[in-house]
Design an enzyme around this catalytic site. Sequence first.
Site, PDB file in Angstrom:
ATOM      1  N   GLY A   1       0.855  -1.151   0.111  1.00 63.01           N
ATOM      2  CA  GLY A   1      -0.073  -0.075   0.063  1.00 63.01           C
ATOM      3  C   GLY A   1       0.898   1.277   0.083  1.00 63.01           C
ATOM      4  N   CYS A   2       0.924   1.908   1.158  1.00 64.38           N
ATOM      5  CA  CYS A   2       1.633   3.189   1.249  1.00 64.38           C
ATOM      6  C   CYS A   2       3.168   2.918   0.917  1.00 64.38           C
ATOM      7  CB  CYS A   2       1.477   3.607   2.554  1.00 64.38           C
ATOM      8  SG  CYS A   2      -0.344   4.112   2.959  1.00 64.38           S
ATOM      9  N   VAL A   3       3.947   1.986   1.176  1.00 64.30           N
ATOM     10  CA  VAL A   3       5.235   1.951   0.773  1.00 64.30           C
ATOM     11  C   VAL A   3       5.345   1.795  -0.704  1.00 64.30           C
ATOM     12  CG1 VAL A   3       7.216   0.340   0.745  1.00 64.30           C
ATOM     13  CG2 VAL A   3       6.101   0.692   2.865  1.00 64.30           C
TER      14      VAL A   3
END
Length: 226
Positions: A153-155
């Site tokens: 996701g955010c990575v």
Amino acid sequence: MSSVGAASAASGEFAEGFAARLSPGARPAVLSIDLMRAYFEPSSPLCLPSDGFLTTAGRVLTAARAARVPVLHTRVRFDDEADGGVFLRKIPALRVLIGDNPMGRPMPQVDPAPGEPVVVKRFASAFFGTDLAERLRARGVDTVVVVGTSTSGCVRATAVDAIQHGFIPVVVADAVGDRDDGVHRASLFDLQAKYAEVMDSADVIAYLGDTGERSGPAASGGTAVG
């Protein structure tokens, strides 16, 4: 500093024309992505099945500080339901990050040091809707070392946006985590194939030590920004 091995276990071989080597630059910064209580507290709907990577992320931050490499942090915060828009509708578990909920506080292993900026974001990428790119460019940063959650996701979103902004993304394989190991490994494989260098923490810590003194003083200005 071989990075391919850290990601290749997902399927073995990269197709021809993919996974070319990006040499990390001389002026890195470390981005600690969303290492908040929400992902580690058992009572949270966002809680991950393992926190093993958290200690490793802390070691990377410690190495960066010792080498005077800038460290920046992100956290997610929504003012209200409307602030999260469709994203909050898609992932209702993110409601624990509305307002000043304790779930939005950083874990002690990766607590920001005095003067380290905390970028407040609303969506997956640390670059989207924030001034992160401008902060990095102002410091002459050419490489972003990414630790945090979640890998898929955010990575991943941050690494993709980093390369689109002209930075070399380095994802630390054992300092990022996800709720499913298969998804984690597949994400690392795909990042190495198309968007980033995937390296283990031992190589990253050595790299930070080698380049840190040329990166200038540690990042300052710890006011959270949205």
